[in-house]
Design a protein around this motif. Structure first.
Motif, short mmCIF file in Angstrom:
data_model
loop_
_atom_site.label_atom_id
_atom_site.label_comp_id
_atom_site.label_asym_id
_atom_site.label_seq_id
_atom_site.Cartn_x
_atom_site.Cartn_y
_atom_site.Cartn_z
N VAL A 38 0.87 -1.19 0.00
CA VAL A 38 0.00 0.00 0.00
C VAL A 38 0.90 1.24 0.00
N PRO A 39 0.40 2.37 -0.51
CA PRO A 39 1.27 3.55 -0.57
C PRO A 39 1.64 4.05 0.82
N LYS A 40 2.80 4.71 0.91
CA LYS A 40 3.24 5.23 2.21
C LYS A 40 2.36 6.41 2.62
N GLU A 41 1.99 7.25 1.63
CA GLU A 41 1.19 8.44 1.94
C GLU A 41 -0.27 8.03 2.14
N THR A 43 -4.09 8.00 1.48
CA THR A 43 -4.89 8.21 0.26
C THR A 43 -6.37 8.14 0.62
N ASN A 44 -7.20 8.72 -0.24
CA ASN A 44 -8.65 8.54 -0.06
C ASN A 44 -9.04 7.13 -0.50
N ALA A 45 -8.34 6.63 -1.50
CA ALA A 45 -8.66 5.30 -2.03
C ALA A 45 -8.32 4.23 -1.00
N LYS A 46 -9.17 3.19 -0.96
CA LYS A 46 -8.89 2.06 -0.07
C LYS A 46 -8.00 1.11 -0.85
N VAL A 47 -6.69 1.36 -0.80
CA VAL A 47 -5.78 0.65 -1.70
C VAL A 47 -5.69 -0.85 -1.37
N GLY A 48 -5.80 -1.19 -0.08
CA GLY A 48 -5.78 -2.61 0.29
C GLY A 48 -6.93 -3.37 -0.37
N ASP A 49 -8.11 -2.76 -0.36
CA ASP A 49 -9.28 -3.40 -0.99
C ASP A 49 -9.12 -3.42 -2.51
N ILE A 50 -8.59 -2.34 -3.05
CA ILE A 50 -8.39 -2.28 -4.51
C ILE A 50 -7.44 -3.40 -4.93
N LEU A 51 -6.43 -3.67 -4.11
CA LEU A 51 -5.48 -4.75 -4.43
C LEU A 51 -6.18 -6.10 -4.44
N LYS A 52 -7.04 -6.32 -3.43
CA LYS A 52 -7.77 -7.60 -3.40
C LYS A 52 -8.60 -7.76 -4.67
N CYS A 53 -9.27 -6.68 -5.08
CA CYS A 53 -10.10 -6.73 -6.28
C CYS A 53 -9.23 -6.95 -7.52
N ALA A 54 -8.07 -6.29 -7.54
CA ALA A 54 -7.16 -6.40 -8.69
C ALA A 54 -6.66 -7.84 -8.87
N LEU A 55 -6.52 -8.56 -7.75
CA LEU A 55 -5.98 -9.93 -7.83
C LEU A 55 -7.07 -10.99 -7.98
N CYS A 56 -8.31 -10.54 -8.00
CA CYS A 56 -9.45 -11.47 -8.05
C CYS A 56 -9.62 -12.04 -9.47
N PRO A 57 -10.15 -13.26 -9.61
CA PRO A 57 -10.36 -13.83 -10.96
C PRO A 57 -11.36 -13.05 -11.82
N ASN A 58 -12.07 -12.06 -11.23
CA ASN A 58 -12.86 -11.14 -12.07
C ASN A 58 -14.10 -11.79 -12.69
N LYS A 80 -10.28 -2.44 -13.90
CA LYS A 80 -10.30 -1.05 -13.42
C LYS A 80 -9.52 -0.96 -12.11
N SER A 81 -9.69 -1.99 -11.26
CA SER A 81 -8.96 -1.98 -9.99
C SER A 81 -7.45 -2.13 -10.22
N ARG A 82 -7.07 -2.92 -11.23
CA ARG A 82 -5.62 -3.10 -11.50
C ARG A 82 -5.00 -1.77 -11.90
N ILE A 83 -5.68 -1.04 -12.78
CA ILE A 83 -5.15 0.26 -13.20
C ILE A 83 -5.15 1.22 -12.01
N ALA A 84 -6.25 1.19 -11.24
CA ALA A 84 -6.35 2.07 -10.06
C ALA A 84 -5.19 1.79 -9.11
N TYR A 85 -4.90 0.50 -8.92
CA TYR A 85 -3.83 0.12 -7.99
C TYR A 85 -2.48 0.65 -8.46
N LEU A 86 -2.20 0.47 -9.75
CA LEU A 86 -0.91 0.95 -10.27
C LEU A 86 -0.80 2.47 -10.16
N MET A 87 -1.93 3.16 -10.37
CA MET A 87 -1.91 4.63 -10.22
C MET A 87 -1.63 5.00 -8.77
#
Ligand code: SF4
Ligand code: SF4
Length: 404
Positions: A38-41, A43-58, A80-87
């Motif tokens: 997860v980012p050090k700073e 964020t408003n985004a829930k990056v931990g959850d976005i990562l779970k979604c990004a790794l999901c079979p979709n 969308k979560s994968r791109i969001a995570y990388l951003m």
């Protein structure tokens, strides 16, 4: 903590045999693993959850209307979560098509029905949009929309219904909402007639502002706060005990989103169809009858976000002669009209295609479509190009049955 120790007891057993330096390294990595992803700073985004979604079979992709009509892997929920995570991790820039992708969601919560984590992809994306706004990178058209809302307090240029001035005394307040007032004013007039027929003491709100849903959805959280503050102050200082909303999204925003930012309304909050059913059950409104087949479309916000599926059906069934029909995709498994999540404004082409796809499913059932949301009604009226079907709000059907 005890659960965690139990879960990893096999690791503890093997570690006991290892060298001290290995033990230290394993424990250090174990404790710090999460931080790496997860980012050090903050964020408003829930990056931990976005990562779970990004790794999901979709697999929820098959029910995502945007992915279905857009026919592109990039539009699926996990993509969308994968791109969001990388951003969010700084691996790619917040720019151009990546930013645009963050708005390609109808906020329909269809993916949530299949999600093992109970994620609302819209909620995940709203956090990213808030980060986009904080970085000063919001698309120009959306900034203009926010400015217009802050100036006019309504999302559309014109509101056709004059406000009532008795709001401070009435126990029942009718919150008309921007879409109904500006785009389907017949629905507002119909609801006012029905409320008058019930004999109840009701009023509209003189200085009604948009509930703020567009601002919240697009990530303008500071502006959303101002709208929530204004509306909740007006409602809470009145004698209102029941707030009735035309639009289920408004009801959802009042019920779920206002309290999250510290504004709790003192009134009971009800979508109009639930309130009308109550009036019918109390014999304050007596449907006389209406012949014909009507297929009911469940609005996403009403069925999935507010979990209201039976009230509109009970209301329609209370009308003698009316034959209620169903589509295959109904109740909580309904399909989006295409206008949710501000998609009609951010991505009008995708939005229209979704509307056309849904109306063609409804058309196969019968030629009278009834729904309980002004935005769905608007979407279907726009998509009804050959005028082969009639589109109604549920209140209009009820009023027709009284006037017969
Ligand atoms: S929304 Fe849920 S089911 Fe869909 S891809 Fe994300 S985590 Fe998986
Ligand atoms: S909320 Fe709807 S449009 Fe958005 S990703 Fe999920 S299924 Fe697709």
């Amino acid at each position: 903590m005890l659960d965690k120790i139990k879960k990893y007891s096999w690791l503890i057993d093997s570690l006991m045999e290892a060298k001290w330096s290995t033990k230290k390294e394993v424990v250090h990595n174990f404790l710090n693993a999460k931080k790496k992803y997860v980012p050090k700073e903050k964020t408003n985004a829930k990056v931990g959850d976005i990562l779970k979604c990004a790794l999901c079979p979709n697999m929820c992709r098959f029910d995502c209307p945007v992915a279905r009509v857009g026919n592109s892997e990039a539009l699926t929920p996990a993509a969308k979560s994968r791109i969001a995570y990388l951003m969010e991790m700084g691996e790619i820039d917040f720019s151009g098509e990546f930013v645009d992708l963050m708005y390609k969601c109808a906020g329909c919560d269809a993916s949530r029905e299949w999600c093992p984590f109970d994620f609302s992809v819209e909620d995940l994306l709203v956090g990213v949009r808030e980060d986009i706004v904080d970085k000063g990178l919001a698309p120009k058209a959306l900034l203009e929309l926010k400015d217009k809302l802050e100036k006019n307090h309504q999302i559309y240029d014109q509101s056709l219904i004059p406000p009532d001035t008795e709001a401070e005394k009435a126990r029942i307040l009718y919150f008309m909402g921007c879409t109904a007032r500006a785009k389907v004013p017949d629905v507002v007039n119909t609801n006012i007639k029905l409320l008058e027929k019930s004999g109840l003491d009701f009023a509209t709100i003189p200085d009604e502002w948009c509930c703020g849903a567009p601002l919240s959805t697009l990530g303008f959280k500071d502006s959303f706060y101002k709208f929530a503050e204004h509306n909740s102050r007006l409602i809470n200082k009145s004698k209102c005990r029941t707030l009735v909303c035309d639009c289920p999204e408004c009801a959802y925003v009042f019920r779920e989103l206002y309290p999250k930012i510290g504004f709790r309304l003192k009134a009971e909050i009800l979508p109009m169809n639930q309130f009308l059913l109550r009036l019918v059950e109390e014999n304050k409104i007596k449907p006389a009858g209406l012949q014909g087949e009507f297929v009911y479309h469940d609005p996403c916000a009403l069925s999935r976000k507010l979990n209201v599926c039976s009230a509109p059906r009970e209301l329609l069934k209370s009308i003698p002669g009316l034959e209620l029909k169903e589509t295959y995709f109904s109740h909580r498994e309904t399909r989006c009209c295409g206008m949710g999540g501000m998609l009609g404004i951010t991505n009008p082409e995708i939005s229209s295609k979704i509307g056309e796809s849904r109306i063609s499913e409804l058309k196969e059932v019968c030629s009278n479509i009834v729904t309980a949301c002004p935005t769905c009604e608007l979407a279907f009226k726009n998509a009804n190009k050959d005028k082969k079907v009639k589109v109604y709000d549920i209140s209009e059907v009820l009023l027709k049955s009284l006037e017969k």
